[in-house]
Write an enzyme that holds these catalytic residues in place. Structure first.
Site, PDB file in Angstrom:
ATOM      1  CE1 TYR A   1      -3.531   2.465   0.866  1.00  0.00           C
ATOM      2  CE2 TYR A   1      -2.578   3.098   2.729  1.00  0.00           C
ATOM      3  CZ  TYR A   1      -3.316   3.503   1.997  1.00  0.00           C
ATOM      4  OH  TYR A   1      -4.326   4.477   1.979  1.00  0.00           O
TER       5      TYR A   1
ATOM      6  CD  GLU B   1     -10.230   6.337   7.593  1.00  0.00           C
ATOM      7  OE1 GLU B   1     -10.225   5.177   7.558  1.00  0.00           O
ATOM      8  OE2 GLU B   1      -9.202   7.166   7.520  1.00  0.00           O
TER       9      GLU B   1
ATOM     10  NE  ARG C   1     -10.547   7.910   3.854  1.00  0.00           N
ATOM     11  CZ  ARG C   1      -9.618   8.127   4.347  1.00  0.00           C
ATOM     12  NH1 ARG C   1      -8.542   7.595   3.974  1.00  0.00           N
ATOM     13  NH2 ARG C   1      -9.255   9.156   5.114  1.00  0.00           N
TER      14      ARG C   1
ATOM     15  CG  ASP D   1      -4.346   7.528   0.173  1.00  0.00           C
ATOM     16  OD1 ASP D   1      -5.575   8.049  -0.002  1.00  0.00           O
ATOM     17  OD2 ASP D   1      -3.981   7.715   1.526  1.00  0.00           O
TER      18      ASP D   1
ATOM     19  CG  ASN E   1      -6.972   2.633   7.791  1.00  0.00           C
ATOM     20  OD1 ASN E   1      -5.998   2.091   8.047  1.00  0.00           O
ATOM     21  ND2 ASN E   1      -7.341   3.918   7.703  1.00  0.00           N
TER      22      ASN E   1
ATOM     23  CG  HIS F   1      -7.858   4.591  -0.700  1.00  0.00           C
ATOM     24  ND1 HIS F   1      -8.169   5.745  -0.111  1.00  0.00           N
ATOM     25  CD2 HIS F   1      -7.076   4.024  -0.129  1.00  0.00           C
ATOM     26  CE1 HIS F   1      -7.227   5.876   0.764  1.00  0.00           C
ATOM     27  NE2 HIS F   1      -6.329   4.645   0.541  1.00  0.00           N
TER      28      HIS F   1
ATOM     29  CG  ASP G   1      -2.865  12.633   5.168  1.00  0.00           C
ATOM     30  OD1 ASP G   1      -2.978  12.761   3.928  1.00  0.00           O
ATOM     31  OD2 ASP G   1      -3.468  11.311   5.554  1.00  0.00           O
TER      32      ASP G   1
ATOM     33  CD  GLU H   1      -9.563  10.843   1.618  1.00  0.00           C
ATOM     34  OE1 GLU H   1      -8.866   9.765   1.673  1.00  0.00           O
ATOM     35  OE2 GLU H   1      -9.160  12.153   1.942  1.00  0.00           O
TER      36      GLU H   1
ATOM     37  CG  ASP I   1      -5.015  11.913  -0.264  1.00  0.00           C
ATOM     38  OD1 ASP I   1      -4.910  11.160   0.543  1.00  0.00           O
ATOM     39  OD2 ASP I   1      -3.833  12.952  -0.464  1.00  0.00           O
TER      40      ASP I   1
ATOM     41  CB  CYS J   1      -5.529  11.815   9.460  1.00  0.00           C
ATOM     42  SG  CYS J   1      -5.767  10.235  10.181  1.00  0.00           S
TER      43      CYS J   1
HETATM   44  C1  LIG Z   1      -4.995   5.255   5.345  1.00  0.00           C
HETATM   45  C2  LIG Z   1      -4.587   6.760   5.307  1.00  0.00           C
HETATM   46  O1  LIG Z   1      -5.385   7.513   4.221  1.00  0.00           O
HETATM   47  C3  LIG Z   1      -3.224   6.935   4.749  1.00  0.00           C
HETATM   48  O2  LIG Z   1      -2.838   7.837   4.106  1.00  0.00           O
HETATM   49  O3  LIG Z   1      -2.478   6.081   5.116  1.00  0.00           O
HETATM   50  C4  LIG Z   1      -4.708   7.415   6.710  1.00  0.00           C
HETATM   51  C5  LIG Z   1      -4.049   6.735   7.787  1.00  0.00           C
HETATM   52  C6  LIG Z   1      -3.834   7.400   9.040  1.00  0.00           C
HETATM   53  O4  LIG Z   1      -3.484   8.666   9.028  1.00  0.00           O
HETATM   54  O5  LIG Z   1      -3.496   6.837  10.089  1.00  0.00           O
HETATM   55  C7  LIG Z   1      -6.227   7.612   7.231  1.00  0.00           C
HETATM   56  O6  LIG Z   1      -6.787   6.796   7.768  1.00  0.00           O
HETATM   57  O7  LIG Z   1      -6.717   8.710   6.950  1.00  0.00           O
HETATM   58 MG   LIG Z   2      -4.593   8.781   3.324  1.00  0.00          MG
END
Ligand SMILES: C[C@](O)(C(=O)O)[C@H](CC(=O)O)C(=O)O
Ligand SMILES: [Mg+2]
Length: 295
Positions: A43, A186, A156, A84, A208, A111, A57, A113, A86, A121
């Site tokens: 991943y 999520e 997501r 990812d 996740n 994925h 993030d 979202e 986003d 996040c």
């Molecule tokens: C899965 C996730 O989108 C990621 O970018 O790895 C994050 C992980 C995290 O920040 O713990 C998310 O869950 O948003």
């Molecule tokens: Mg992410």
């Protein structure tokens, strides 16, 4: 098309055979390590890529940066990569371009979202969502843009933390109708929520298992019984690597030498082995031997 399976097909076959433990890999070298150890897929975490660039993030990284890293990982291993993506970097037409570029980079799936930009996040408060219809349109755009019908489009929904479980379930059903292959709920908050969501939405589903978030860290075997086929550990290796890097730096700051750290280190021989240093050397010798006037 040729007979060899596409990355998307390989990912689908893998999850049909088994529940998959999928680690986030924060660089191509760690992807090689995961492959060597026998993981079925890897991943590319948006949170992990952002952090490794020294950024939070919150949607600061660009499509170009993600594509670059995805391509490097795909070139380093033969494992299917889930990326990812986003929010897809904009509206539906941006999603088309995102899917084309990631597919060309070699990913098996990605994925998208349903958050508004600036995204956060999924395990933090203060998220806002785009409308379910807008997200469904993005899923349709993703499905229409893929060249390989087996490229895995994962939807997501971040709705649990914003509007509650019912809305997350409603959105997931809509995203499935729009063509999503896998649903990623999520930040569900209990084992029961994972079970209820699976019962109400149906599979295949992604769980996740990120640490220090809202979700309990559940057993893969249990998640599999409910219908989760893909289980992500997006930042586990990065969090541990950061702790190790911190210990090394602290030591160097004060100690006169680093000799006592050697037993904890990945050795030169181990690193070269992972990189297949010998193979490169052998090929180099062979090409040289085959050069003009050297037969
Ligand atoms: C899965 C996730 O989108 C990621 O970018 O790895 C994050 C992980 C995290 O920040 O713990 C998310 O869950 O948003
Ligand atoms: Mg992410």
């Amino acid at each position: 098309m040729s007979g060899s399976p596409t990355p998307g097909q390989r990912l689908r076959r893998a999850w049909e055979a088994n529940v998959l433990a999928i680690p986030g890999v924060f660089c191509p070298l760690v992807a090689k390590m995961a492959e060597r150890l026998g993981f079925p897929a890897v991943y590319l975490s948006g949170g992990g890529l952002s952090a490794s660039l020294g950024l939070p993030d919150i949607g600061l990284i660009t499509l170009t940066e993600v594509v670059h890293q995805a391509q490097a990982i795909c070139q380093a291993t033969a494992l299917p990569l889930i990326c990812d993506a986003d929010t897809g970097f904009g509206s539906s037409v941006n999603v088309e371009r995102t899917v084309r570029q990631l597919e060309a980079a070699g990913v098996a799936g990605l994925h998208l979202e349903d958050q508004e930009l600036p995204k956060r996040c999924g395990h933090l408060s203060g998220k806002t969502l785009i409308s379910a219809e807008e997200m469904a349109a993005k899923i349709q755009a993703a499905v229409a843009a893929r060249r390989d019908p087996n490229l895995v489009i994962i939807a997501r929904t971040d709705a649990r933390g914003v509007q509650g479980l019912e809305e997350a379930i409603r959105r997931a059903r809509l995203y499935k109708q729009a063509g999503a292959d896998v649903i990623f709920p999520e930040a569900l908050e209990s084992a029961e929520e994972f079970a209820v969501f699976a019962r109400e939405v149906g599979g295949p589903l992604l769980a996740n298992m990120t640490e220090f978030g809202r979700s309990p860290l559940l057993e893969r075997s249990r998640l599999a019984q409910w219908g989760y086929r893909l289980v992500l550990y997006p930042l586990t290796a990065l969090r541990l690597a950061l702790r190790a890097a911190e210990a090394a730096l602290r030591h160097l700051l004060t100690a006169d030498h680093q000799r006592e750290l050697l037993p904890q280190m990945y050795t030169r021989a181990e690193l070269y082995d992972l990189l297949d240093y010998k193979g490169y050397e052998e090929r180099d010798r062979r090409y040289f031997g085959l050069g003009p006037g050297r037969e």
